[in-house]
Enzyme design. Structure first.
Site, PDB file in Angstrom:
ATOM      1  N   HIS A 159      83.377 -26.085  33.428  1.00 44.77           N
ATOM      2  CA  HIS A 159      84.128 -24.846  33.609  1.00 44.77           C
ATOM      3  C   HIS A 159      85.099 -24.893  34.777  1.00 44.77           C
ATOM      4  CE1 HIS A 159      81.558 -23.285  30.549  1.00 44.77           C
ATOM      5  NE2 HIS A 159      80.483 -23.435  31.288  1.00 44.77           N
TER       6      HIS A 159
ATOM      7  N   PRO B 171      85.943 -10.078  39.133  1.00 39.33           N
ATOM      8  CA  PRO B 171      86.214  -9.581  40.466  1.00 39.33           C
ATOM      9  C   PRO B 171      87.179  -8.418  40.452  1.00 39.33           C
ATOM     10  CG  PRO B 171      87.101 -11.780  40.143  1.00 39.33           C
ATOM     11  CD  PRO B 171      86.745 -11.251  38.830  1.00 39.33           C
ATOM     12  N   GLU B 172      86.875  -7.411  41.234  1.00 39.73           N
ATOM     13  CA  GLU B 172      87.773  -6.281  41.430  1.00 39.73           C
ATOM     14  C   GLU B 172      88.316  -6.387  42.858  1.00 39.73           C
ATOM     15  OE1 GLU B 172      85.904  -2.592  40.167  1.00 39.73           O
ATOM     16  OE2 GLU B 172      84.527  -3.671  38.878  1.00 39.73           O
TER      17      GLU B 172
ATOM     18  N   ARG C  92      84.893 -18.081  30.878  1.00 40.57           N
ATOM     19  CA  ARG C  92      85.484 -17.503  29.662  1.00 40.57           C
ATOM     20  C   ARG C  92      86.964 -17.810  29.475  1.00 40.57           C
ATOM     21  NH1 ARG C  92      83.246 -11.455  29.182  1.00 40.57           N
ATOM     22  NH2 ARG C  92      84.242 -11.559  27.157  1.00 40.57           N
TER      23      ARG C  92
END
Length: 275
Positions: A94, A2-3, A114
DNA sequence: AGCCCATCCTGTCCGC
DNA sequence: TGCGGACAGGATGGGC
């Protein structure tokens, strides 16, 4: 992942729902967050009975505030997700944090494939110090004079690296830097010092325009990104260059979109109409 | 000063 | 169908 537009969308979504919600229990499901920040474990109990007073964004960071001085500082990095889900909804391997609220069927989840993202607790003053030391101004509230000062300060940078560096401005990442440079007609590897006044004005305008439009469309979902309700964004449909290697340029109809590693990242641009 | 590279981690996709 | 390599929205630290 996300930006700025994605993080802004998440923060707005949470703000409209979780203000006043009282924490009942915080569950860390995997060890890596506490390993990196052992204080998380120690102060966990501190949040029981505390109510969320605000959710804020600074650059790509998310700050959750309470009525006392401890806050959460959350960064989603590449694959992090922060969303509300029904308590009964299944989790997968996750999901690393679950926040259960009193009298709420929904819980807050932090999911991160990740595991680059972080979530830790800091006192307000330490948090501000940490954030201020590492982040430049917000591109959406930056005025043109201050933008020009930044341009003068980093003459040797490549335009892409200038937009990407969180110390220069906070919030722009790989997708939006490419989309901004395309709309401004500037090659990502152009040296900042070579930009003419007209190009600088356009870069400044496009930076704001792209970010605003992306927020209006609730961000870009390429693979993992979802907002605080688990919904995908729509701005990926407006991408003109990102991920479009080999396509004909939609603007000049001549160039073939090229991918090249610039500023350490895959960068997409039109070699014909970006100068 | 600024660029490149490796690194943290897991998953996906592509070519053979 | 398997296998290896490249690649992924971020950020940092070391070397040149």
């Amino acid at each position: 992942m996300p930006e700025l537009p994605e993080v802004e969308t998440i923060v707005r979504g949470l703000n409209s729902r979780v203000i006043g919600w009282e924490v009942e229990k915080i569950i860390f499901l995997s060890g890596h967050l506490q390993d990196k920040h052992p204080e998380n474990e120690k102060i966990l109990n501190y949040f029981k009975g505390q109510k969320i007073s605000a959710v804020r964004r600074r650059g790509k960071m998310i700050i959750v505030e309470f009525d006392h001085e401890l806050r959460w500082l959350i960064h989603l990095k590449m694959t992090g997700q922060l969303y509300l889900a029904r308590r009964t909804e299944a989790t997968d391997k996750h999901v690393h944090v679950r926040v259960i609220f009193k009298k709420q069927a929904q819980e807050l989840r932090f999911r991160d494939v990740r595991k680059f993202g972080f979530w830790f607790c800091l006192k307000g003053a330490e948090l501000e110090k940490k954030v201020c030391a590492s982040l430049g101004p917000e591109p959406l509230t930056l005025n043109y004079q201050d933008f020009l000062r930044l341009w003068k300060k980093y003459p040797a940078r490549q335009a892409k690296s200038f937009l990407l560096d969180q110390k220069i401005m906070a919030g722009i990442g790989n997708i939006y830097s490419d989309e901004i440079l395309f709309r401004a007609g500037i090659r990502p590897d152009r040296r900042v010092r070579t930009l003419k006044v007209g190009e600088l004005k356009k870069l400044y305008r496009m930076m704001k325009q792209v970010l605003r439009e992306a927020i209006a469309l609730k961000g870009s979902s390429i693979s993992d990104y979802v907002d605080s309700s688990g919904e995908r964004g729509q701005f990926q449909e407006k991408h003109r260059v990102y991920g479009k290697e080999g396509a004909t340029c939609q603007r000049c109809k001549k160039g073939i979109i090229r991918r090249q590693k610039i500023a350490g990242r895959s960068s997409y641009f039109c070699p014909v109409c970006q100068k």
